[in-house]
Design a protein around this motif. Structure first.
Motif, short mmCIF file in Angstrom:
data_model
loop_
_atom_site.label_atom_id
_atom_site.label_comp_id
_atom_site.label_asym_id
_atom_site.label_seq_id
_atom_site.Cartn_x
_atom_site.Cartn_y
_atom_site.Cartn_z
N CYS A 13 0.85 -1.19 0.00
CA CYS A 13 0.00 0.00 0.00
C CYS A 13 0.88 1.25 0.00
N CYS A 19 -2.60 4.46 6.14
CA CYS A 19 -3.76 4.25 5.26
C CYS A 19 -5.04 4.36 6.10
N LEU A 21 -8.08 3.60 5.12
CA LEU A 21 -9.15 2.74 4.61
C LEU A 21 -9.25 1.46 5.43
N CYS A 24 -8.72 -1.89 2.42
CA CYS A 24 -7.78 -1.42 1.41
C CYS A 24 -7.48 -2.55 0.43
N HIS A 28 -0.83 -4.36 3.45
CA HIS A 28 -0.30 -3.49 4.50
C HIS A 28 0.87 -4.11 5.22
N ASN A 42 -5.20 -8.10 4.45
CA ASN A 42 -5.19 -6.81 5.12
C ASN A 42 -5.66 -7.02 6.55
#
Length: 649
Positions: A13, A19, A21, A24, A28, A42
């Motif tokens: 990412c 991040c 979100l 996502c 990550h 994620n």
């Protein structure tokens, strides 16, 4: 939005680790995605659910993530073991499914393998209230008692519950209804139009009911209608118009609304009084109107002299099914060859199925017929009368079960198929026809009423009971059971009134003549053949004796008799639509004499009652004819009838 399909799950990412979100598309954890890309998901951040991998799989659709979950409470299997409680909070004791407390050791061994739902507190069952030992039926207000409802008695076994009997409510209060037209399978107009019309109809009824309420007469209180009764009255009137007169529904309702608008209070009260009178149940003191009496103003001898005027013309009897000539030898031979070539195959008189008859029984199994059971309708189809508004005739329906013709195969089951012969040549093969022999006896009655009952045998429909009564007094002359020539297939008890026990209890007719006339209980006697019964009837007749009956062609064909003087009530009371339609004896008695006959239902008819009924119908016709003749100037002297004198005499 579209669901993720994992195309970027191995790509780091660009906003990691900031991040924002929740779901996502990128990885990550770049290190984990590079080492084990197939398992990269994620799952970073305290807001993610650790159970997602085990539930959805690596490539499956993602479930909605659970928020505010403490990661320390998640075990290796993905279940939350304990709630987020403060150290000071007291954990309530855990109970198993049976309601027993679970020990700490049991909790520790099972908390890692069972979900939280299996360890939560279970509410104890409600306390049972001791019931009265006497079993009392229970029926709640909205409960519909059923035969399958059971209660527990004092022995602990289940017993059927006896439903309580509630007092019947008035028709208008039986079911609360709203002002909404009742449901119809084929409404004449749209629901909006029906709603508008029923509302207008209800408004006029409410107006008239308010006028009754405002009147000062206390006797009008019984005429008042409640709100629910007014709604029921309006809905019922609209429903009747929609079902009985669908073609002119709007005209009927609009006319009714206009009539109610112009209706005065007195007229409305009279309508209410009339409806109340119709709803009152008949009391036991009410008795049916007595039947009409027959007073011909003639003596019995004069009636016998008058009777030949009603005799049928022999030339026109053949179109009514009468046999007017004995079949010749050539005709009998032709019929015999036809029967032999048919090899016993006949058409069932009830269900119209082809089957085979075995007179004398089949050698293989002793059967009398083939084809198994017979399923049929025992009543004839009838077409309901058309009502105003019908655009086409209604469907034919069977009177026995009210089923439409062609829908149901039958409502009655018989053991075997049966058949009927109407051809005079085939009838003569079973038993020859015979004309009434001449006799010089003087003790014969002036006229004889005659009726027969028939049943089915392996030779067709045969005579099984013969009854004769004197006319006009109706005294019994002859009433015997008759043993048919062929083996009995069906006694046709629903119509003949002859049952197997009647045959079992009957004694030979020869013993009846030696029997004392003072015997109180007298059962029917039986003769050994239709020919013997015919000879007994011939003892009561001469060729000049009028023979009275209803549809006499059936009775004469069953006894194989040719008689010259016939008085048939089917001919003197013809149907207004002509042949082949004819009125039944029951209909004629109710129409002309207001008398009910053949009320035995499935127990069958009584040939003695039918014979006397036909004689009474003949007397009623003589009464009407003689009244007309007296108006024209006819007179009687010394038992003879004299026409009126000419004007110039």
């Amino acid at each position: 939005m579209f669901s993720p399909i994992g195309l970027f799950k191995k790509t780091p990412c660009p906003e990691y680790p900031r991040c924002p979100l929740n779901n996502c598309l990128f990885a990550h954890d770049p290190a984990k995605s590079e080492d084990d890309g197939s398992k990269s998901r994620n799952n970073s951040g305290p807001h993610l659910s650790a159970t997602e991998d085990s539930i959805n799989g690596a490539d499956g659709p993602r479930k909605k993530r659970r928020l505010n979950v403490d990661p320390d409470t998640i075990n290796a299997n993905g279940y939350q073991t304990t709630a987020r409680n403060t150290p000071e909070a007291k954990t309530p004791p855990l109970l198993n499914i049976s309601g027993q407390p679970i020990s700490v050791t049991q909790t520790k061994t099972t908390e890692n393998s069972l979900p939280r739902t299996a360890l939560r507190r279970i509410s104890p069952p409600p306390r049972r209230i001791a019931k009265d030992t006497s079993t009392k039926p229970v029926c709640f207000e909205n409960e519909q008692p059923s035969a399958r409802t059971v209660v527990q008695n004092e022995k602990g076994t289940l017993a059927p519950r006896v439903p309580t009997v509630k007092a019947a409510l008035p028709n208008a209060q039986a079911l609360a209804e709203s002002l909404n037209p009742r449901l119809l399978p084929n409404p004449p107009v749209s629901h909006a139009i029906r709603m508008k019309l029923v509302t207008m109809l209800h408004e006029q009824m409410v107006r008239l009911n308010d006028e009754v309420r405002s009147s000062q007469d206390s006797s009008d209180d019984v005429l008042l209608l409640s709100d629910q009764q007014l709604i029921a009255e309006a809905l019922e009137e609209e429903f009747q118009a929609a079902t009985k007169n669908p073609a002119v529904y709007q005209n009927v309702i609009k006319s009714r609304i206009m009539v109610l608008r112009k209706t005065k209070l007195d007229v409305w009260k009279s309508e209410r009084v009339k409806k109340l009178g119709q709803r009152q149940a008949p009391t036991g003191d009410q008795k049916p109107s007595p039947p009409k009496t027959i007073d011909t103003s003639l003596t019995q001898s004069e009636e016998i002299v008058f009777l030949p005027r009603l005799a049928a013309d022999q030339e026109g009897l053949s179109k009514h099914g009468y046999v007017t000539a004995i079949p010749t030898a050539a005709e009998l031979e032709s019929a015999r060859k036809g029967v032999e070539s048919a090899q016993g195959w006949e058409l069932c008189d009830r269900c119209k199925t082809r089957f085979q008859v075995f007179p004398g029984r089949r050698e293989e199994d002793g059967a009398l017929t083939s084809g198994g059971n017979c399923i049929y309708h025992w009543a004839k189809p009838r077409r309901p009368d058309m009502v105003k508004g019908d655009v086409k005739p209604r469907d034919l329906k069977y009177a026995c079960c009210d089923e439409i013709v062609g829908v149901s195969a039958g409502c009655t089951k018989a053991d075997s198929h049966v058949f009927k012969i109407s051809d005079p040549k085939r009838l003569a093969l079973v038993m020859p026809f015979k004309s009434t022999p001449a006799s010089d006896r003087t003790d014969v009655p002036g006229a004889v009423c005659f009726d027969c009952e028939m049943g089915y045998s392996t030779l067709g429909m045969e005579l099984i009971r013969l009854t004769a009564t004197a006319w006009p007094d109706g005294s019994e002359l002859l009433d015997v059971l008759v043993r048919p020539i062929g083996e009995v297939l069906d006694l046709n008890s629903r119509f003949s009134g002859v049952w197997p026990e009647d045959w079992a209890n009957a004694s030979p007719f020869d013993e009846d003549r030696a029997q004392s006339s003072t015997d109180v209980v007298r059962s029917l006697k039986i003769v050994e053949s239709p020919a013997k019964a015919r000879d007994l009837l011939f003892e009561l007749l001469t060729p000049q004796t009028p023979l009275i009956g209803h549809a006499l062609e059936n009775d004469l064909n069953a006894t194989r008799i040719l008689h010259p003087v016939i008085v048939d009530t089917c001919l003197i009371y013809p149907h207004h639509r002509g042949l082949p339609l004819r009125f039944g004896l029951k209909v004629l008695m109710k129409k002309h004499l207001d008398r009910d006959i053949q009320m035995g239902g499935s127990q069958g008819h009584d040939s003695k009652e039918d014979a006397r009924a036909a004689g009474d119908l003949v007397r009623y016709r003589i009464r009407s004819m003689w009244q007309k003749m007296k108006g024209e100037g006819w007179s009687t002297r010394d038992g003879e009838f004299y026409p009126p004198l000419p004007p110039d005499a």
